[in-house]
Design a protein around this motif. Structure first.
Motif, PDB file in Angstrom:
ATOM      1  N   GLY A 144       0.931  -1.154  -0.088  1.00  0.00           N
ATOM      2  CA  GLY A 144       0.016   0.015   0.091  1.00  0.00           C
ATOM      3  C   GLY A 144       0.860   1.111  -0.054  1.00  0.00           C
ATOM      4  O   GLY A 144       2.207   1.153  -0.150  1.00  0.00           O
ATOM      5  N   ALA A 145       0.443   2.373   0.154  1.00  0.00           N
ATOM      6  CA  ALA A 145       1.132   3.663   0.218  1.00  0.00           C
ATOM      7  C   ALA A 145       2.170   3.431   1.542  1.00  0.00           C
ATOM      8  O   ALA A 145       1.744   3.041   2.668  1.00  0.00           O
ATOM      9  CB  ALA A 145       0.069   4.823   0.640  1.00  0.00           C
ATOM     10  N   GLY A 146       3.457   4.002   1.011  1.00  0.00           N
ATOM     11  CA  GLY A 146       4.316   3.690   2.133  1.00  0.00           C
ATOM     12  C   GLY A 146       5.136   2.440   2.307  1.00  0.00           C
ATOM     13  O   GLY A 146       5.656   2.211   3.279  1.00  0.00           O
ATOM     14  N   GLU A 147       4.723   1.521   1.448  1.00  0.00           N
ATOM     15  CA  GLU A 147       4.921   0.002   1.644  1.00  0.00           C
ATOM     16  C   GLU A 147       5.565  -0.338   0.387  1.00  0.00           C
ATOM     17  O   GLU A 147       5.620   0.108  -0.766  1.00  0.00           O
ATOM     18  CB  GLU A 147       3.839  -0.884   1.824  1.00  0.00           C
ATOM     19  N   VAL A 148       6.436  -1.569   0.767  1.00  0.00           N
ATOM     20  CA  VAL A 148       7.355  -1.977  -0.536  1.00  0.00           C
ATOM     21  C   VAL A 148       7.258  -3.703  -0.515  1.00  0.00           C
ATOM     22  O   VAL A 148       7.143  -4.073   0.804  1.00  0.00           O
ATOM     23  CB  VAL A 148       8.647  -1.425  -0.468  1.00  0.00           C
ATOM     24  N   VAL A 149       7.221  -4.222  -1.584  1.00  0.00           N
ATOM     25  CA  VAL A 149       7.472  -5.839  -1.617  1.00  0.00           C
ATOM     26  C   VAL A 149       8.738  -6.042  -2.212  1.00  0.00           C
ATOM     27  O   VAL A 149       9.035  -5.474  -3.201  1.00  0.00           O
ATOM     28  CB  VAL A 149       6.336  -6.352  -2.515  1.00  0.00           C
ATOM     29  N   LEU A 150       9.508  -6.874  -1.521  1.00  0.00           N
ATOM     30  CA  LEU A 150      10.984  -6.996  -2.165  1.00  0.00           C
ATOM     31  C   LEU A 150      11.118  -8.522  -2.320  1.00  0.00           C
ATOM     32  O   LEU A 150      10.250  -9.410  -1.905  1.00  0.00           O
ATOM     33  CB  LEU A 150      11.851  -6.822  -0.911  1.00  0.00           C
ATOM     34  N   SER A 151      12.049  -8.744  -3.474  1.00  0.00           N
ATOM     35  CA  SER A 151      12.355 -10.162  -3.645  1.00  0.00           C
ATOM     36  C   SER A 151      13.323 -10.911  -2.618  1.00  0.00           C
ATOM     37  O   SER A 151      14.035 -10.023  -2.113  1.00  0.00           O
ATOM     38  CB  SER A 151      13.093 -10.246  -5.024  1.00  0.00           C
ATOM     39  N   ASP A 152      13.316 -11.863  -2.393  1.00  0.00           N
ATOM     40  CA  ASP A 152      14.238 -12.551  -1.508  1.00  0.00           C
ATOM     41  C   ASP A 152      15.632 -12.241  -1.589  1.00  0.00           C
ATOM     42  O   ASP A 152      16.359 -12.131  -0.790  1.00  0.00           O
ATOM     43  CB  ASP A 152      14.211 -14.089  -1.663  1.00  0.00           C
ATOM     44  N   ALA A 153      16.034 -11.910  -2.781  1.00  0.00           N
ATOM     45  CA  ALA A 153      17.690 -11.455  -2.882  1.00  0.00           C
ATOM     46  C   ALA A 153      17.860 -10.200  -2.331  1.00  0.00           C
ATOM     47  O   ALA A 153      18.918  -9.888  -1.979  1.00  0.00           O
ATOM     48  CB  ALA A 153      17.850 -11.162  -4.411  1.00  0.00           C
ATOM     49  N   ALA A 154      16.983  -9.325  -1.907  1.00  0.00           N
ATOM     50  CA  ALA A 154      16.986  -8.150  -1.181  1.00  0.00           C
ATOM     51  C   ALA A 154      17.282  -8.360   0.378  1.00  0.00           C
ATOM     52  O   ALA A 154      17.868  -7.455   1.141  1.00  0.00           O
ATOM     53  CB  ALA A 154      15.843  -7.033  -1.255  1.00  0.00           C
ATOM     54  N   LYS A 155      17.227  -9.569   0.882  1.00  0.00           N
ATOM     55  CA  LYS A 155      17.709  -9.867   2.229  1.00  0.00           C
ATOM     56  C   LYS A 155      16.778  -9.148   3.109  1.00  0.00           C
ATOM     57  O   LYS A 155      17.516  -8.639   3.837  1.00  0.00           O
ATOM     58  CB  LYS A 155      18.982  -9.986   2.493  1.00  0.00           C
ATOM     59  N   ALA A 156      15.636  -9.177   3.098  1.00  0.00           N
ATOM     60  CA  ALA A 156      14.651  -8.267   4.197  1.00  0.00           C
ATOM     61  C   ALA A 156      13.639  -9.410   4.696  1.00  0.00           C
ATOM     62  O   ALA A 156      13.271 -10.427   4.161  1.00  0.00           O
ATOM     63  CB  ALA A 156      13.988  -7.285   3.326  1.00  0.00           C
ATOM     64  N   ARG A 157      12.756  -8.738   5.591  1.00  0.00           N
ATOM     65  CA  ARG A 157      11.917  -9.349   6.261  1.00  0.00           C
ATOM     66  C   ARG A 157      10.467  -8.676   6.307  1.00  0.00           C
ATOM     67  O   ARG A 157      10.673  -7.618   6.294  1.00  0.00           O
ATOM     68  CB  ARG A 157      12.146  -9.700   7.719  1.00  0.00           C
ATOM     69  N   ARG A 174       7.684   0.393   4.733  1.00  0.00           N
ATOM     70  CA  ARG A 174       7.517  -1.093   5.330  1.00  0.00           C
ATOM     71  C   ARG A 174       7.555  -1.984   4.559  1.00  0.00           C
ATOM     72  O   ARG A 174       6.846  -1.979   3.450  1.00  0.00           O
ATOM     73  CB  ARG A 174       6.142  -0.859   6.417  1.00  0.00           C
ATOM     74  N   VAL A 175       8.291  -3.263   4.633  1.00  0.00           N
ATOM     75  CA  VAL A 175       8.334  -4.357   3.814  1.00  0.00           C
ATOM     76  C   VAL A 175       6.903  -5.074   4.031  1.00  0.00           C
ATOM     77  O   VAL A 175       6.581  -5.712   5.336  1.00  0.00           O
ATOM     78  CB  VAL A 175       9.385  -5.168   4.052  1.00  0.00           C
TER      79      VAL A 175
END
Length: 824
Positions: A144-157, A174-175
């Motif tokens: 949503g607004a102010g949020e991000v989806v990352l690929s596993d390669a970005a090494k985030a939770r 926020r992930v």
């Protein structure tokens, strides 16, 4: 009796094949050149790439990726399209229009732009694009607004807070989720890190607000791609181009347009020159072969053969030899085209997905060219021996006639006059006008040498023969032979001149540009340190660098399109450009552009340009110039200054703010600093000093330089083979003469010494004339392009000249030894 000439032709080829080997080789080489260039041209016209990112979107709308420059009016109005340096984009409002057509289930915007997470570069997209790309969540939810989806390669939770550096500055997100690929498997640790933002955030933070890369339109059930394409095209009108099939691949791969232009240029422009040279050289070899058999044709005329029958014999010989030579020449032509194409791929000039197109058409053209060349050259060479009286034919077969041709001589004189006119025009012009005129110089002077060959050879024999007269009996005899057989000598000089002129022009044009570029870099880079980082720098990086050093500026490297030429002959040309983040005062501390006119100022709508570029475009300080920015947007900035070190640095200098909104990556690529220490800058990225840094050559310039070397090798190699072929033919044709010299008491060593002196005379004459033509071309060309004379590395030139001399000595010594052994 009407079939006798055909029988004579078949018998000549069957029982005296050695007499046709030279012709066969020349025609095969011509077919090689024509087929290779034809394959590249056909590939450029047909090149396409399959859709990858847009494979799940049957219909894609995108902006026209070419900038159009219109000149003239009415019926004379012309449009000269040029691929944009970056990517042309669409207005975001068109998404709703495309989605409203009856056959559309939905329309989705697509954006791709770079961001950074710490020191890691990521590729960002809008989450809506997953509707056609197929990525699925492996954890969490859509952003949503102010949020991000990352690929596993970005090494985030999921739930973690991350800071992404965007074109608008650092932003906290926020992930909300992690992704898996379209097949349903989790993305691997080795995959490229990717980020997905909500569609509004992506449009706002991409660096080009309210502009999108493309629109993917998904159909309703039962709606065909063609129907949907027609509906979308009608709704969007001229604001977008609509693509289906492989046309979608061109949208996602912007390099395809450049690759098509490059291949078409190689196959068309260079192919036209190379084909003309090949055909002209092959025709000369055919004419030499026919001329060497003048005694046979004279005997045929003496026993009653009609002129028509002689011409028919020669035509039949051509039809026997030429088709086979053409077909066999096409085989190495395919190999040459494949190697050339593969090298361009390796250098990044052609997308990996483009395949070489090989059809029957280039082979048909190449074989047809070989046949027509043989027929035309044979017919022209047979005109005199078939028409003159039998007794006169026997006389001319024994002694070479000295009378000049009444057709070739006026044409040759006209070519000389044309070459002089072009040379004078090139010497008084600048930029591309000088370069284009200089190319006319080399072509016209080469044509003059070919047409006036016997006269040129006679003059060379008289001039170079003077020192030979005092060098012993063998040298004196070589000089006498050259004077009395000027036509034979001309046939050997012409390909050597061709090899030296074309090879020297293409290679030394590159060495001259490189020499000036390196010199300007040495003198123009005054920065103490240059910092680079994968993915670029955020907006605060230049300020941080400036705090730890005396001065700092950020640079982005791109290209803009600028009009060149004059009058009705104008076109757009890509110009290497730098965008400056920082003050002009700091820029002058890290770069010495050597301002020539005006005062350097880089406010909004202000630029500085290279002085040679300004002259070529007929611009001066204070003018406004209509340029196309990297995405094709029109702009009319004011020229505040011109400078002299554009080749070594950049030919146009803009304020970065005027460029960033028109580029895919709006982050500074480099930071140049004056003062400070490398240790203080190390936290920003990789630090180099001025000696360890050279400005990276653009792909366009690098490929052009490499292409010049390859074209020189192709033309020079062809000319070298043609020269060797001609020299071998002339020596083998003199077996009786060499045998006579042995019978009257000359030793084998004396005969070989005479042959070597003749070879030296021929090759030295060819080298000197070829060098003269190359200089007549290079001097005005380089004055127009760089403002300096040509730079000719002595060792490289010595290698060219030495190779030509060595080729002549080997190509005459080997057949001469064989001829002497056979006459012993």
């Amino acid at each position: 009796m009407s079939f006798v000439p055909n029988g004579l032709a078949r018998a000549a080829v069957r029982f005296k094949p050695a007499g046709f080997v030279g012709t066969f080789v020349a025609l095969a080489m011509a077919a090689l050149i024509v087929s290779a260039c034809g394959i590249l041209l056909e590939t450029g016209l047909r090149a396409s790439v399959p859709a990858e990112r847009y494979a799940g979107a049957p219909v894609v709308a995108a902006a026209d990726q070419a900038a159009h420059f219109k000149t003239g009016s009415g019926e004379d109005r012309e449009d000269s399209p040029e691929p944009v340096p970056d990517r042309a984009r669409l207005d975001n409002s068109l998404v709703a229009k495309a989605g409203s057509v009856p056959g559309a289930r939905t329309a989705v915007a697509d954006l791709t732009f770079p961001v950074k997470h710490g020191a890691t570069a990521l590729t960002a997209h809008n989450w809506g694009s997953t509707a056609f790309t197929g990525e699925k969540l492996s954890a969490g939810r859509a952003p949503g607004a102010g949020e991000v989806v990352l690929s596993d390669a970005a090494k985030a939770r999921v739930g973690e807070r991350v800071t992404l550096t965007t074109a608008e500055g650092p932003r906290d997100f926020r992930v909300s989720g992690l992704t898996k690929d379209a097949s349903g498997a989790d993305t691997t640790q080795g995959a490229a890190p990717t980020a997905w933002l909500s569609d509004p955030d992506a449009v706002r933070l991409s660096g080009h607000p309210n502009r999108i890369d493309a629109i993917a339109i998904l159909p309703k059930d039962g709606v065909s791609d063609a129907t949907l394409k027609s509906q979308v095209a009608k709704a969007l009108g001229d604001k977008a181009e609509v693509h289906t099939g492989d046309g979608r691949g061109a949208v996602e791969n912007s390099r395809l347009a450049y690759a098509k232009e490059l291949l078409a240029g190689l196959g068309g422009s260079f192919g036209g020159v190379a084909t003309m040279v090949a055909v002209f050289t092959a025709a000369g070899t055919v004419a030499l072969s026919v001329g060497q058999r003048a005694r046979e044709f004279a005997l045929l005329r003496a026993i009653g053969t009609t002129p028509r029958q002689v011409r028919r014999t020669i035509a039949t010989e051509a039809l026997i030899v030429a088709p086979l030579a053409g077909v066999l020449g096409c085989l190495p032509g395919v190999a040459l085209a494949s190697w050339w194409f593969g090298q361009l791929k390796d250098k990044g000039a052609i997308p990996e997905a483009v395949d070489l197109s090989v059809s029957y058409l280039p082979f048909l053209v190449a074989t047809g060219t070989a046949v027509l060349t043989a027929l035309f050259a044979g017919y022209m060479s047979a005109r005199r021996p078939s028409r003159i009286k039998p007794g006169q034919a026997l006389t001319e077969a024994s002694v070479e006639r000295t009378q000049v041709g009444w057709i070739r001589t006026p044409l040759g004189v006209g070519a000389v006059v044309g070459g002089i006119i072009f040379a004078r025009f090139a010497a008084t012009s600048t930029g591309d006008d000088a370069a284009n005129a200089a190319l006319g110089v080399v072509m016209l002077f080469m044509l003059a040498v070919a047409l006036l060959g016997p006269l040129v050879a006679r003059g060379c024999a008289a001039l170079f023969g003077l020192p030979l007269r005092g060098a012993g009996a063998s040298a004196s005899l070589a000089a006498a032979n050259s004077r009395s057989n000027s036509r034979r000598m001309a046939s050997a000089i012409t390909p050597i001149v061709l090899a030296m002129a074309f090879s020297s022009t293409l290679v030394f044009m590159h060495t001259s540009e490189t020499h000036v570029t390196e010199k300007q870099q040495r003198e123009g880079i005054t920065a103490d340190h240059i910092v680079t980082s994968d993915g670029g720098f955020g907006p605060d990086a230049v300020r941080e660098a400036g705090e730890s050093s005396g001065a700092a500026v950020g640079l982005i490297k791109t290209s803009v399109l600028m009009p060149k030429g004059s009058g009705g002959d104008r076109w757009l040309e890509s110009v290497p450009t730098q965008g400056v983040t920082g003050t002009v005062a700091d820029l002058t501390k890290v770069q010495d552009l050597k301002v020539k006119t005006g005062e350097l100022a880089l406010g909004k709508g202000q630029i500085a340009v290279d002085a040679m570029l300004a002259e070529s475009a007929h611009l001066k300080t204070g003018d406004r110039v209509e340029v196309r920015l990297p995405d094709g947007t029109k702009a009319r900035p004011k020229i505040t200054a011109t400078y002299e070190r554009g080749l070594g640095l950049s030919q146009a200098t803009f304020p970065a703010a005027d460029l960033k909104r028109h580029m895919t990556s709006a982050l500074d690529a480099e930071i140049w600093t004056k003062g400070g220490t490398a240790a203080a800058l190390k936290s920003l990225g990789t630090v180099k000093d001025r000696d360890g840094y050279t400005t990276a050559a653009s792909v366009d310039r690098e490929v052009n330089a490499w292409g010049n070397r390859v074209m020189a090798a192709v033309l020079g190699g062809f000319a070298a083979v043609a020269a060797a072929n001609t020299l071998v033919m002339t020596i083998l044709d003199r077996r009786r003469e060499l045998g006579t010299l042995r019978l009257i008491g000359s030793t084998r060593r004396q005969v070989m010494r005479m042959v070597r002196w003749e070879a030296l005379l021929v090759t030295c004459a060819g080298v000197i004339i070829g060098t003269g033509i190359a200089l007549a071309t290079l001097v005005p060309m380089m004055k127009g392009l760089t403002g300096e004379g040509p730079y000719i590395p002595p060792l490289l030139y010595a290698g060219f000249a030495g190779s030509a001399v060595l080729l002549g000595l080997v190509a005459t010594a080997m057949p001469a030894r064989a001829a002497l052994r056979s006459s012993a």
